[in-house]
Design a protein around this motif. Sequence first.
Motif, short mmCIF file in Angstrom:
data_model
loop_
_atom_site.label_atom_id
_atom_site.label_comp_id
_atom_site.label_asym_id
_atom_site.label_seq_id
_atom_site.Cartn_x
_atom_site.Cartn_y
_atom_site.Cartn_z
N LEU A 21 0.83 -1.21 0.00
CA LEU A 21 0.00 0.00 0.00
C LEU A 21 0.86 1.26 0.00
O LEU A 21 0.55 2.22 -0.72
N CYS A 22 1.94 1.26 0.75
CA CYS A 22 2.84 2.42 0.74
C CYS A 22 3.48 2.58 -0.64
O CYS A 22 3.64 3.70 -1.13
N GLY A 23 3.84 1.47 -1.27
CA GLY A 23 4.41 1.54 -2.61
C GLY A 23 3.41 2.06 -3.62
O GLY A 23 3.76 2.86 -4.50
N LEU A 24 2.16 1.63 -3.52
CA LEU A 24 1.13 2.12 -4.43
C LEU A 24 0.85 3.60 -4.23
O LEU A 24 0.68 4.36 -5.19
N LEU A 25 0.83 4.04 -2.98
CA LEU A 25 0.63 5.46 -2.70
C LEU A 25 1.83 6.29 -3.13
O LEU A 25 1.68 7.44 -3.55
N LEU A 27 6.66 6.14 1.08
CA LEU A 27 7.38 4.89 1.29
C LEU A 27 8.40 5.04 2.42
O LEU A 27 8.52 4.16 3.28
N PHE A 28 9.10 6.15 2.45
CA PHE A 28 10.06 6.40 3.52
C PHE A 28 9.36 6.52 4.87
O PHE A 28 9.83 5.97 5.88
N ALA A 29 8.24 7.23 4.92
CA ALA A 29 7.50 7.39 6.18
C ALA A 29 6.96 6.05 6.67
O ALA A 29 6.98 5.77 7.88
N GLY A 30 6.49 5.21 5.76
CA GLY A 30 6.01 3.89 6.14
C GLY A 30 7.11 3.02 6.70
O GLY A 30 6.95 2.34 7.72
N LEU A 31 8.27 3.04 6.05
CA LEU A 31 9.41 2.26 6.53
C LEU A 31 9.91 2.78 7.87
O LEU A 31 10.23 2.00 8.76
N LEU A 32 9.94 4.09 8.02
CA LEU A 32 10.38 4.67 9.29
C LEU A 32 9.43 4.32 10.43
O LEU A 32 9.86 3.94 11.52
N THR A 65 13.78 -11.79 13.48
CA THR A 65 12.40 -11.36 13.24
C THR A 65 12.36 -9.88 12.87
O THR A 65 11.59 -9.48 12.00
N LEU A 66 13.19 -9.09 13.51
CA LEU A 66 13.23 -7.66 13.18
C LEU A 66 13.66 -7.46 11.73
O LEU A 66 13.05 -6.67 10.99
N MET A 67 14.65 -8.19 11.29
CA MET A 67 15.10 -8.09 9.90
C MET A 67 14.03 -8.63 8.93
O MET A 67 13.84 -8.09 7.85
N ALA A 68 13.33 -9.68 9.35
CA ALA A 68 12.27 -10.23 8.50
C ALA A 68 11.12 -9.23 8.35
O ALA A 68 10.51 -9.12 7.28
N VAL A 69 10.83 -8.48 9.40
CA VAL A 69 9.79 -7.45 9.34
C VAL A 69 10.16 -6.40 8.30
O VAL A 69 9.36 -6.04 7.42
N LEU A 70 11.38 -5.90 8.36
CA LEU A 70 11.82 -4.88 7.41
C LEU A 70 11.92 -5.43 5.99
O LEU A 70 11.57 -4.75 5.03
N LEU A 71 12.35 -6.68 5.86
CA LEU A 71 12.44 -7.29 4.54
C LEU A 71 11.06 -7.48 3.91
O LEU A 71 10.88 -7.22 2.73
N MET A 72 10.08 -7.91 4.71
CA MET A 72 8.75 -8.14 4.15
C MET A 72 8.07 -6.83 3.76
O MET A 72 7.31 -6.78 2.80
N PHE A 73 8.35 -5.75 4.48
CA PHE A 73 7.86 -4.44 4.04
C PHE A 73 8.46 -4.10 2.68
O PHE A 73 7.76 -3.65 1.78
N SER A 74 9.76 -4.34 2.53
CA SER A 74 10.44 -4.04 1.28
C SER A 74 9.93 -4.92 0.14
O SER A 74 9.79 -4.46 -1.00
N VAL A 75 9.67 -6.18 0.43
CA VAL A 75 9.12 -7.09 -0.59
C VAL A 75 7.74 -6.60 -1.03
O VAL A 75 7.42 -6.60 -2.22
N GLY A 76 6.93 -6.18 -0.07
CA GLY A 76 5.61 -5.65 -0.42
C GLY A 76 5.71 -4.42 -1.29
O GLY A 76 4.97 -4.26 -2.27
#
Length: 133
Positions: free
Chosen positions: A45-49, A58-63, A109-120
Amino acid sequence: MDLVVFKSLALSFLLGLLVGIQRERTGNRLAGMRTFPMISVFGTLCGLLAVGYGAWILFAGLLSLTLVAVIPHLVHLIIYVSVHVRRDALPNPRTPLDDTKDLDLGVTTLMAVLLMFSVGALLTVADMSPVAV
């Protein structure tokens, strides 16, 4: 809405579910099979927006996701340090919190969270679905 948007959202949900099931099997307490699909869909959703409104979304969502994922680690670190400082001052240093496994949330798990956001988010880029998968 375009069919490509629904495809990206569905694929993002399924990839997040796959990682969430694996993390659930490891007995992780931070995130599991309900959390990871939400994280990857949030990235999509952040990527689409970001396509329509700018990359700052996208930066705000990742932050924001980074802050939400890092704060439990910081709280547990503070608890760990305070318990061990108090324990060293006692004559009998054995406490019920000697099992530090309960205080460890895991960096994986922390890295997996950030990775899955990036994959999305990667699923929103044209022709990048095979790379994301």
